[in-house]
Design a protein around this motif. Sequence first.
Motif, mmCIF file in Angstrom:
data_model
loop_
_atom_site.group_PDB
_atom_site.id
_atom_site.type_symbol
_atom_site.label_atom_id
_atom_site.label_comp_id
_atom_site.label_asym_id
_atom_site.label_seq_id
_atom_site.Cartn_x
_atom_site.Cartn_y
_atom_site.Cartn_z
ATOM 1 N N GLY A 1 0.812 -1.203 0.000
ATOM 2 C CA GLY A 1 0.000 0.000 0.000
ATOM 3 C C GLY A 1 0.847 1.255 0.000
ATOM 4 O O GLY A 1 2.074 1.212 -0.077
ATOM 5 N N GLN B 1 -2.050 6.823 -7.636
ATOM 6 C CA GLN B 1 -2.986 6.541 -8.728
ATOM 7 C C GLN B 1 -2.638 5.227 -9.421
ATOM 8 O O GLN B 1 -3.529 4.501 -9.871
ATOM 9 N N TYR C 1 -4.271 2.572 -7.167
ATOM 10 C CA TYR C 1 -5.723 2.526 -6.978
ATOM 11 C C TYR C 1 -6.542 3.091 -8.134
ATOM 12 O O TYR C 1 -7.767 3.017 -8.104
ATOM 13 N N THR D 1 -8.544 9.339 -8.843
ATOM 14 C CA THR D 1 -9.070 9.807 -7.562
ATOM 15 C C THR D 1 -10.561 10.104 -7.668
ATOM 16 O O THR D 1 -11.060 10.515 -8.717
ATOM 17 N N VAL E 1 -9.388 8.268 -2.666
ATOM 18 C CA VAL E 1 -9.443 7.201 -3.665
ATOM 19 C C VAL E 1 -10.199 6.010 -3.088
ATOM 20 O O VAL E 1 -10.318 5.849 -1.868
ATOM 21 N N GLU E 2 -10.707 5.189 -3.986
ATOM 22 C CA GLU E 2 -11.365 3.947 -3.588
ATOM 23 C C GLU E 2 -10.288 2.876 -3.492
ATOM 24 O O GLU E 2 -9.545 2.647 -4.454
ATOM 25 N N ILE E 3 -10.176 2.220 -2.335
ATOM 26 C CA ILE E 3 -9.014 1.360 -2.113
ATOM 27 C C ILE E 3 -9.310 -0.134 -2.152
ATOM 28 O O ILE E 3 -8.433 -0.929 -2.446
ATOM 29 N N ARG E 4 -10.521 -0.538 -1.819
ATOM 30 C CA ARG E 4 -10.800 -1.982 -1.818
ATOM 31 C C ARG E 4 -12.128 -2.221 -2.529
ATOM 32 O O ARG E 4 -12.292 -1.824 -3.676
#
Length: 268
Positions: free
Chosen positions: A198, A209, A212, A215, A233-236
């Motif tokens: 991560g 970016q 993931y 943004t 940001v959307e991470i999972r």
Amino acid sequence: MQLKLFITAAMAVFFDISIALLAAAAQSDAPKPPHVEFITVPAGQLHLGMTEQEVIRIMGEPARVVGYDAGGISRRKLEFFGAIPSTVTLSDGKVSHVKLDVFQVEKSDLPLISRKAWPGMASTAVRRSLGEPSRICHYTFFGIKLDQWVYDILGEPEVSVFFAADRVIAKTLGRHIPQDIFQVRLPAVPQPRDSFEGPRAGMAIADVQALYGETKLHVDYVFNSQPASRVIVEIRAKGSFAAFTFVDDRLVEFEDLGRLPDEVFQAG
């Protein structure tokens, strides 16, 4: 006659010394020119999801630990000193927030009341929180306009709050201008890792970016003459997000926000 000449000469010498002392005092109060320094720090090895034991193995023992509950989640905040002071927050035993204090807004141990003047707060908000300052000074250094508000609150030591572009950039005890008020220490680019862990302090926006994608929210601003950005940001899985703060395109803060409703990103 000789006595008069002696007194005149003594006064002239005293005047010259006084002027020299005033000039030296003014020079010693003048801050250093704006400068950005890149430093390799242990915090550059931290990432979200680590355990407290892993954090301490990297950072050493924290200078201060604060435990509290928020929203039914047990949290621990670990504070570390060093070239760049850092704060690590753990939620239910896992790292959820890492913040590097690259501007070091608080230049000394300050009374609790001064905490009402948050970094980045506008002068109107500070006046509402702390009241009218006892003294206001205006300076220009290196083309940067700097305002100093001095608060002399009964029973508390004298505190100075400094503004640039009408935003709080520093606080200190007394009336002196911190010499490092325009100095910024940023984390160096982290060493590449074989495994995915991560985001880590020192990464660029493009690095995040690449991990993931684009943004969901991106806000650019300026703090203490340095370009900065706040992105989400959307991470999972869909609906789980993280927030990242960059200064001069270096990651200095990241936080797991958890799940957020879609309405957060919809225009009002």
